[in-house]
Design an enzyme around this catalytic site. Structure first.
Site, mmCIF file in Angstrom:
data_model
loop_
_atom_site.group_PDB
_atom_site.id
_atom_site.type_symbol
_atom_site.label_atom_id
_atom_site.label_comp_id
_atom_site.label_asym_id
_atom_site.label_seq_id
_atom_site.Cartn_x
_atom_site.Cartn_y
_atom_site.Cartn_z
ATOM 1 N N ARG A 128 -5.727 -6.124 0.175
ATOM 2 C CA ARG A 128 -4.492 -5.666 -0.464
ATOM 3 C C ARG A 128 -3.291 -5.952 0.444
ATOM 4 O O ARG A 128 -3.390 -5.892 1.670
ATOM 5 C CB ARG A 128 -4.592 -4.166 -0.729
ATOM 6 C CG ARG A 128 -3.409 -3.530 -1.463
ATOM 7 C CD ARG A 128 -3.340 -3.995 -2.885
ATOM 8 N NE ARG A 128 -2.539 -3.078 -3.710
ATOM 9 C CZ ARG A 128 -1.971 -3.423 -4.856
ATOM 10 N NH1 ARG A 128 -2.109 -4.653 -5.306
ATOM 11 N NH2 ARG A 128 -1.278 -2.552 -5.563
ATOM 12 N N THR A 418 -2.616 -10.575 -12.962
ATOM 13 C CA THR A 418 -3.888 -10.477 -12.245
ATOM 14 C C THR A 418 -4.960 -11.382 -12.860
ATOM 15 O O THR A 418 -4.787 -11.960 -13.921
ATOM 16 C CB THR A 418 -4.335 -8.990 -12.196
ATOM 17 O OG1 THR A 418 -3.246 -8.191 -11.780
ATOM 18 C CG2 THR A 418 -5.488 -8.774 -11.265
ATOM 19 N N THR A 436 -4.557 -10.791 -7.424
ATOM 20 C CA THR A 436 -3.282 -10.590 -8.111
ATOM 21 C C THR A 436 -2.093 -10.961 -7.252
ATOM 22 O O THR A 436 -2.201 -11.036 -6.025
ATOM 23 C CB THR A 436 -3.161 -9.109 -8.535
ATOM 24 O OG1 THR A 436 -2.014 -8.936 -9.371
ATOM 25 C CG2 THR A 436 -3.044 -8.193 -7.319
ATOM 26 N N GLU A 438 0.585 -9.175 -8.669
ATOM 27 C CA GLU A 438 1.115 -8.009 -9.374
ATOM 28 C C GLU A 438 1.743 -8.414 -10.694
ATOM 29 O O GLU A 438 1.040 -8.744 -11.613
ATOM 30 C CB GLU A 438 2.076 -7.194 -8.508
ATOM 31 C CG GLU A 438 2.069 -5.686 -8.821
ATOM 32 C CD GLU A 438 2.815 -5.275 -10.076
ATOM 33 O OE1 GLU A 438 3.897 -5.818 -10.344
ATOM 34 O OE2 GLU A 438 2.306 -4.391 -10.789
ATOM 35 N N ASP A 458 4.328 -1.493 -6.610
ATOM 36 C CA ASP A 458 3.220 -0.622 -7.023
ATOM 37 C C ASP A 458 3.299 0.744 -6.342
ATOM 38 O O ASP A 458 2.553 1.659 -6.699
ATOM 39 C CB ASP A 458 1.870 -1.269 -6.703
ATOM 40 C CG ASP A 458 1.391 -2.178 -7.822
ATOM 41 O OD1 ASP A 458 2.053 -2.236 -8.873
ATOM 42 O OD2 ASP A 458 0.349 -2.840 -7.646
ATOM 43 N N SER A 482 -3.582 0.640 -6.431
ATOM 44 C CA SER A 482 -3.876 -0.384 -7.427
ATOM 45 C C SER A 482 -4.830 0.180 -8.471
ATOM 46 O O SER A 482 -5.507 1.185 -8.238
ATOM 47 C CB SER A 482 -4.520 -1.597 -6.747
ATOM 48 O OG SER A 482 -5.013 -2.517 -7.695
ATOM 49 N N SER A 483 -4.880 -0.479 -9.620
ATOM 50 C CA SER A 483 -5.881 -0.154 -10.644
ATOM 51 C C SER A 483 -6.977 -1.206 -10.738
ATOM 52 O O SER A 483 -7.846 -1.109 -11.608
ATOM 53 C CB SER A 483 -5.209 -0.009 -12.018
ATOM 54 O OG SER A 483 -4.353 1.098 -12.044
ATOM 55 N N GLY A 503 -4.954 -6.596 -16.084
ATOM 56 C CA GLY A 503 -4.352 -5.787 -17.140
ATOM 57 C C GLY A 503 -3.571 -4.582 -16.676
ATOM 58 O O GLY A 503 -3.438 -3.626 -17.437
ATOM 59 N N GLY A 504 -3.054 -4.568 -15.440
ATOM 60 C CA GLY A 504 -2.310 -3.408 -14.980
ATOM 61 C C GLY A 504 -3.187 -2.173 -14.971
ATOM 62 O O GLY A 504 -4.391 -2.246 -14.748
#
Length: 596
Positions: A128, A418, A436, A438, A458, A482-483, A503-504
């Protein structure tokens, strides 16, 4: 070339790609060109036909599923030559960064989940992005009055750029698990960048829709808007600057990215961004490190669902949703039951309430990680689902916590872009990686042939709520929540499914739905990823427009939900393991599964 192939590929026009807008996600249709059809191999055409027919691709030895046929073919060549899943991932990622640059690339970050067949162990690598160490402050995204900036005012330009993690992650994964020579993994990416690739319908439509923001910066505009016009689908696009960057990585490793001319160009691009300069420094790049973390696993039926822990909220929130549903017989209800979707939707709302309160980078804030997926806690939370309709109110619970800190609910906005890669190699290793930059096209800043991320947005733009600190506030060196949910599902100590999606924050719902469809409703991996989406995060039930999911609207409304039909463009890529391999690729995007 068979006419049926042309027609099947033209059917890709039914798919849509989610594209972020400030308040909502607009969508752009995908179409295919005859030129693209002519460039496709019979193997790729067969994989696309299988996807469009709703049939999984099967193989015996290895398999790969990712978001673009050119990237999948690059990875397949590595696996066919005896490379590992880690080797193939490197080849896939460097091609994805060229052919779908809006979604991932060298200027971004990734989370990787790895099952090692030789040891029977699972681990995760955190690549990340990080907030700049010296100059990033909690109020970075606030104006002079202490008010949060508008989202795209923060995104576009240098202010949103975090320290990229993807190149370091590629090298670390190869160092640990690679079998192929490092330089050769860049061959397809270099060739395609030098000779050109055909612009996909999805890339062309996204460039057209984001042309105004892409025009802000000369290097970005020159690439995506040559002569002032957006890239057109089917045109051949070359990227010699990207080819040169890949040559540096191939010869010098990640050090060639985090130091030297490339690093200097990144810093210069960020700090000199017109109108919105950032604070990234050369020291941030030089000091970046990938972190190995323990996977987070949660029980579901006979399975353990494992993925990435903090700073990702993916495995925790996914595990909470599934854990709360463990005591309900979704199999008996079936996929056509509004009651089943009520349970799934409200379990998701409860999990997202905990996500907003507790989840952030655990290196900076204490988190009740174990408590959040403790079966006893989830059983207690599941009792809230025993109602006749939608829950009137949803709030965070009180998981077991060895700290007495008080957190306020997060207000950060995470929009879809992503990409996801699933790979099983010939040695039995399993890789699930979500990658990603973002937002679509990230910060819109481009250097050395790749886009730079906007991952710092984010973080929560607010630091406190009513005097109480927000766990996901920005801090120097911190990694934003993050998701992303790269997942490996285990049964009796062996992997049985690798899955993930872009997909966020809806990623979590997409993956949860697909696992439920596979585990409870007896669907194969292609059926599971193709199943129309119904996603509820914060109260409103999003149902996938133009699909059978809209048929649930009346039933969900009667149960007390507000229902919103909309395009829900996931990019799920899944591989089922056991008695051979079965791969599924999301029909909403351009990816495929290949194997032998």
């Amino acid at each position: 070339m068979r006419l049926v192939s042309v027609l099947l590929l033209s059917a890709l026009g039914c798919a849509t790609q989610g594209f972020a807008q400030e308040a909502a996600d607009a969508v752009a249709p995908e179409t295919a060109t005859e030129g693209q059809v002519q460039a496709m191999t019979e193997e790729v055409i067969a994989a696309l036909e299988a996807k469009l027919d709703g049939v999984p691709v099967t193989s015996e030895t290895w398999m790969i599923a990712a978001a673009n046929p050119l990237a999948v073919e690059a990875g397949a060549r590595v696996l066919r030559a005896g490379g590992s899943a880690a080797d193939a991932m490197v080849a896939v990622q460097v091609v994805l960064g060229l052919v779908e640059p809006q979604s991932s690339g060298l200027g971004g970050g990734a989370f990787l989940v790895w099952y090692d067949a030789a040891t029977g162990q699972m681990t995760t690598l955190d690549g990340r992005e990080t907030a700049p160490l010296a100059a990033a402050t909690p109020t970075l995204f606030q104006d002079e009055n202490g008010e949060p900036l508008k989202f795209f005012d923060a995104v576009v330009g240098g202010l949103s750029v975090g320290t990229p993690g993807t190149p370091a992650l590629l090298e670390e994964a190869h160092r640990r698990w690679g079998r192929s020579a490092w330089p050769g993994l860049f061959a397809d990416g270099i060739r395609l960048a030098d000779e050109g690739f055909l612009v996909s319908p999805r890339l062309a439509s996204l460039v057209e829709n984001d042309a105004e923001r892409l025009s802000h910066f000369p290097e970005t505009a020159e690439y995506f808007l040559p002569g002032g016009e957006p890239l057109q689908q089917g045109q051949r696009q070359m990227n010699p600057a990207y080819a040169e960057t890949l040559r540096v990585l191939a010869s010098d490793g990640a050090a060639g990215f985090y130091g030297g001319e490339i690093a200097a160009d990144i810093v210069r691009t960020v700090r000199n961004a017109p109108g919105n300069p950032g604070v990234l420094s050369g020291a941030d790049l030089a000091l970046y490190q990938v972190i190995e973390r323990e996977p987070v696993c949660a029980e579901y039926r006979a399975y353990e669902v494992c993925g990435m822990g903090p700073p990702s909220s993916g495995a925790l929130t996914l595990g909470q949703i599934l854990g709360m549903l463990n005591s309900y017989d979704l199999a008996a209800m079936g996929s056509e039951s509004a009651e089943a979707w009520r349970l799934i939707g409200d379990a998701s709302r409860l999990a997202f309430a905990d996500r907003g309160r507790y989840m952030a980078d655990s290196d900076f804030v204490p988190m009740p990680t174990s408590g959040l997926v403790d079966p006893a806690y989830l059983s207690q939370r599941a009792e809230l689902l025993d109602s006749e309709g939608a829950l009137a109110e949803v709030g965070p619970g009180q998981p077991e916590f060895d700290h007495a800190l008080n957190w306020a609910d997060d207000v950060s906005l995470e929009l879809p872009s992503t990409s996801h890669i699933s790979i099983v190699d010939g040695y039995g290793n399993v890789l699930s990686m979500t990658t990603t930059i973002e937002n679509g096209f990230g910060s819109r800043l481009m250097t050395n042939g790749f886009l730079l991320n906007n991952e710092l947005t984010d973080f929560s733009f607010k630091t406190h709520s009513n005097g109480v600190p927000i766990a996901n506030r920005l801090e120097p060196g911190k990694r934003p929540r993050s998701s992303m949910s790269p997942t490996i599902v285990m049964q009796d100590g062996a992997p049985v499914l690798a899955i993930g999606s872009p997909g966020g924050s809806r990623i979590i719902g997409y993956v949860a739905k697909s696992i439920i469809a596979w585990a409870d409703w007896g669907m194969d991996v292609q059926q599971a990823v193709s199943l129309p989406h119904l996603v509820n995060r914060f109260g409103t039930y999003d149902v996938e427009a133009g699909t059978s999911a809209e048929g649930f609207s009346d039933g969900l409304t009667e149960l007390g939900f507000e229902v919103n039909p909309r395009d829900l463009t996931s990019g799920l890529h899944a591989i089922e393991i056991g008695g051979g391999l079965s791969g599924g690729a999301d029909p909403r995007r351009e990816g495929i599964a290949l194997g032998e």
